[in-house]
Design a protein around this motif. Structure first.
Motif, PDB file in Angstrom:
ATOM      1  N   ILE A   8       0.829  -1.210   0.000  1.00 54.63           N
ATOM      2  CA  ILE A   8       0.000   0.000   0.000  1.00 54.63           C
ATOM      3  C   ILE A   8       0.861   1.257   0.000  1.00 54.63           C
ATOM      4  CG2 ILE A   8      -1.771   1.269   1.267  1.00 54.63           C
ATOM      5  CD1 ILE A   8      -2.721  -1.605   2.209  1.00 54.63           C
ATOM      6  N   GLY A   9       0.661   2.087  -1.035  1.00 52.25           N
ATOM      7  CA  GLY A   9       1.422   3.310  -1.218  1.00 52.25           C
ATOM      8  C   GLY A   9       1.748   3.520  -2.688  1.00 52.25           C
ATOM      9  N   VAL A  10       2.600   4.502  -2.936  1.00 50.48           N
ATOM     10  CA  VAL A  10       3.020   4.841  -4.294  1.00 50.48           C
ATOM     11  C   VAL A  10       4.485   4.454  -4.453  1.00 50.48           C
ATOM     12  CG1 VAL A  10       3.327   6.702  -5.973  1.00 50.48           C
ATOM     13  CG2 VAL A  10       1.358   6.737  -4.414  1.00 50.48           C
ATOM     14  N   TRP A  11       4.768   3.723  -5.516  1.00 50.46           N
ATOM     15  CA  TRP A  11       6.109   3.215  -5.816  1.00 50.46           C
ATOM     16  C   TRP A  11       6.561   3.786  -7.155  1.00 50.46           C
ATOM     17  CZ3 TRP A  11       8.449  -0.493  -2.541  1.00 50.46           C
ATOM     18  CH2 TRP A  11       7.626  -0.968  -1.515  1.00 50.46           C
ATOM     19  N   GLU A  12       7.846   4.161  -7.244  1.00 54.72           N
ATOM     20  CA  GLU A  12       8.400   4.674  -8.494  1.00 54.72           C
ATOM     21  C   GLU A  12       9.695   3.954  -8.823  1.00 54.72           C
ATOM     22  OE1 GLU A  12       8.834   8.906  -8.098  1.00 54.72           O
ATOM     23  OE2 GLU A  12       6.668   9.246  -8.172  1.00 54.72           O
ATOM     24  N   GLY A  13       9.858   3.686 -10.118  1.00 53.87           N
ATOM     25  CA  GLY A  13      11.068   3.025 -10.593  1.00 53.87           C
ATOM     26  C   GLY A  13      11.569   3.676 -11.862  1.00 53.87           C
ATOM     27  N   SER A  25      12.223  -4.876 -13.105  1.00 55.57           N
ATOM     28  CA  SER A  25      12.246  -3.526 -12.591  1.00 55.57           C
ATOM     29  C   SER A  25      12.498  -3.523 -11.093  1.00 55.57           C
ATOM     30  CB  SER A  25      10.915  -2.814 -12.893  1.00 55.57           C
ATOM     31  OG  SER A  25      10.995  -1.443 -12.593  1.00 55.57           O
ATOM     32  N   SER A  26      12.909  -2.364 -10.618  1.00 58.22           N
ATOM     33  CA  SER A  26      13.102  -2.125  -9.193  1.00 58.22           C
ATOM     34  C   SER A  26      12.481  -0.770  -8.882  1.00 58.22           C
ATOM     35  CB  SER A  26      14.599  -2.118  -8.865  1.00 58.22           C
ATOM     36  OG  SER A  26      14.800  -1.859  -7.498  1.00 58.22           O
ATOM     37  N   LEU A  27      11.639  -0.725  -7.856  1.00 55.58           N
ATOM     38  CA  LEU A  27      10.927   0.494  -7.495  1.00 55.58           C
ATOM     39  C   LEU A  27      11.192   0.832  -6.027  1.00 55.58           C
ATOM     40  CD1 LEU A  27       8.861  -1.411  -9.412  1.00 55.58           C
ATOM     41  CD2 LEU A  27       7.619   0.714  -9.385  1.00 55.58           C
ATOM     42  N   ILE A  28      11.080   2.115  -5.708  1.00 56.89           N
ATOM     43  CA  ILE A  28      11.246   2.631  -4.354  1.00 56.89           C
ATOM     44  C   ILE A  28       9.898   3.192  -3.896  1.00 56.89           C
ATOM     45  CG2 ILE A  28      12.459   4.319  -2.914  1.00 56.89           C
ATOM     46  CD1 ILE A  28      14.256   2.078  -3.988  1.00 56.89           C
ATOM     47  N   LYS A  29       9.564   2.949  -2.630  1.00 58.11           N
ATOM     48  CA  LYS A  29       8.310   3.454  -2.075  1.00 58.11           C
ATOM     49  C   LYS A  29       8.453   4.947  -1.789  1.00 58.11           C
ATOM     50  CE  LYS A  29       4.733   1.808   0.975  1.00 58.11           C
ATOM     51  NZ  LYS A  29       4.435   0.804   2.001  1.00 58.11           N
ATOM     52  N   THR A  49       5.345   4.011 -12.454  1.00 57.52           N
ATOM     53  CA  THR A  49       4.725   4.317 -11.173  1.00 57.52           C
ATOM     54  C   THR A  49       3.642   3.279 -10.941  1.00 57.52           C
ATOM     55  OG1 THR A  49       5.114   6.686 -11.424  1.00 57.52           O
ATOM     56  CG2 THR A  49       3.438   6.029  -9.828  1.00 57.52           C
ATOM     57  N   ILE A  50       3.652   2.681  -9.756  1.00 59.09           N
ATOM     58  CA  ILE A  50       2.596   1.755  -9.372  1.00 59.09           C
ATOM     59  C   ILE A  50       1.980   2.279  -8.077  1.00 59.09           C
ATOM     60  CG2 ILE A  50       1.933  -0.613  -8.835  1.00 59.09           C
ATOM     61  CD1 ILE A  50       4.504  -1.577 -10.191  1.00 59.09           C
ATOM     62  N   THR A  51       0.674   2.467  -8.109  1.00 59.84           N
ATOM     63  CA  THR A  51      -0.056   2.916  -6.933  1.00 59.84           C
ATOM     64  C   THR A  51      -0.891   1.759  -6.413  1.00 59.84           C
ATOM     65  OG1 THR A  51      -0.160   5.153  -7.834  1.00 59.84           O
ATOM     66  CG2 THR A  51      -1.692   4.628  -6.049  1.00 59.84           C
ATOM     67  N   TYR A  52      -0.663   1.394  -5.150  1.00 58.58           N
ATOM     68  CA  TYR A  52      -1.412   0.324  -4.487  1.00 58.58           C
ATOM     69  C   TYR A  52      -2.339   0.961  -3.459  1.00 58.58           C
ATOM     70  CZ  TYR A  52       2.117  -2.896  -6.339  1.00 58.58           C
ATOM     71  OH  TYR A  52       2.951  -3.613  -7.159  1.00 58.58           O
ATOM     72  N   THR A  53      -3.611   0.589  -3.502  1.00 56.28           N
ATOM     73  CA  THR A  53      -4.628   1.156  -2.626  1.00 56.28           C
ATOM     74  C   THR A  53      -5.329   0.037  -1.854  1.00 56.28           C
ATOM     75  OG1 THR A  53      -5.019   2.848  -4.312  1.00 56.28           O
ATOM     76  CG2 THR A  53      -6.653   2.664  -2.564  1.00 56.28           C
ATOM     77  N   GLU A  62      10.647  -3.401   2.794  1.00 54.74           N
ATOM     78  CA  GLU A  62       9.955  -2.261   3.385  1.00 54.74           C
ATOM     79  C   GLU A  62       9.852  -1.092   2.418  1.00 54.74           C
ATOM     80  OE1 GLU A  62      10.309   0.671   7.231  1.00 54.74           O
ATOM     81  OE2 GLU A  62      11.201  -1.302   7.319  1.00 54.74           O
ATOM     82  N   ASN A  63      10.939  -0.746   1.721  1.00 51.17           N
ATOM     83  CA  ASN A  63      10.935   0.414   0.826  1.00 51.17           C
ATOM     84  C   ASN A  63      11.387   0.103  -0.590  1.00 51.17           C
ATOM     85  OD1 ASN A  63      10.020   2.385   2.738  1.00 51.17           O
ATOM     86  ND2 ASN A  63      12.027   2.235   3.703  1.00 51.17           N
ATOM     87  N   GLU A  64      11.529  -1.180  -0.933  1.00 50.45           N
ATOM     88  CA  GLU A  64      11.948  -1.552  -2.280  1.00 50.45           C
ATOM     89  C   GLU A  64      11.122  -2.726  -2.779  1.00 50.45           C
ATOM     90  OE1 GLU A  64      15.989  -2.418  -4.845  1.00 50.45           O
ATOM     91  OE2 GLU A  64      15.919  -3.123  -2.780  1.00 50.45           O
ATOM     92  N   LEU A  65      10.722  -2.646  -4.037  1.00 50.25           N
ATOM     93  CA  LEU A  65       9.954  -3.686  -4.704  1.00 50.25           C
ATOM     94  C   LEU A  65      10.692  -4.021  -5.993  1.00 50.25           C
ATOM     95  CD1 LEU A  65       6.145  -3.540  -5.349  1.00 50.25           C
ATOM     96  CD2 LEU A  65       7.702  -4.082  -7.182  1.00 50.25           C
TER      97      LEU A  65
END
Length: 186
Positions: free
Chosen positions: A17-22, A180-184, A43-47, A156-159
């Protein structure tokens, strides 16, 4: 991080849950004149959706996502998809649904492993009676998806993820891959 959000136990899905950017994604796609590799940002937004019950027996927890992917070379959006991650509290199964506005939807299922990071692995196969691919007549004839799988690691802060779409396209079989690698961000 607690898995309880708004009074709902999201279990392995809580940290989505949150907004992730890669900015380091790599797409390897088929082309008629030769395969192409493209760098992308996303950008992936999880709600949080909450608890959902089915037939008053199955207790699912659901997170909605929306993914927008942009080619780095030209700044154009070339992929937009939405869907859900679902966790069945009773069976501990995870499911992943995908809807792409090209006439393709799928429902994948699989497992997760919880450690310092949570690792998800789900798969869908054309013709499976439960976890399958549904696609338009055009796609079935010209660019058929035969299977899909994704392995995703959530810290916690990386996907990070590696996914493969198994295609029958341009008269040949092709493994279309995205990593891909994304940061919260929030």
């Amino acid at each position: 991080m607690s898995s309880i959000i708004g009074g709902v136990d999201y279990g392995p899905l809580a940290n989505f849950i949150g907004v992730w950017e890669g900015r380091s994604g790599v797409d390897r796609a088929p082309k008629p004149q030769g395969d192409k590799t493209t760098d992308f940002s996303e950008t992936i937004t999880y709600t949080a959706v909450g608890d959902v019950d089915n037939a008053e027996v199955q207790d699912l927890v659901v997170v909605h996502y929306h993914q927008v992917v942009t080619r780095i070379p030209d700044g154009k959006v070339y992929h937009n998809q939405t869907g859900y991650w679902m966790w069945d509290k009773g069976t501990d199964e995870v499911m992943f649904s995908v809807s792409i506005p090209r006439g393709l939807c799928l429902l994948a299922n699989g497992t997760y492993e919880k450690g310092k990071a949570i690792k998800f692995k789900v798969k869908a196969e054309l013709g499976d009676t439960a976890y399958s691919v549904v696609q338009s007549k055009f796609l079935l004839e010209k660019a058929k998806t035969e299977a899909f799988e994704i392995e995703l690691t959530l810290n916690e802060n990386e996907l990070t993820y590696a996914q493969t779409t198994f295609l029958d396209i341009y008269g040949r079989k092709f493994d279309h891959t995205d990593t891909s690698s994304l940061i919260k961000k929030s």
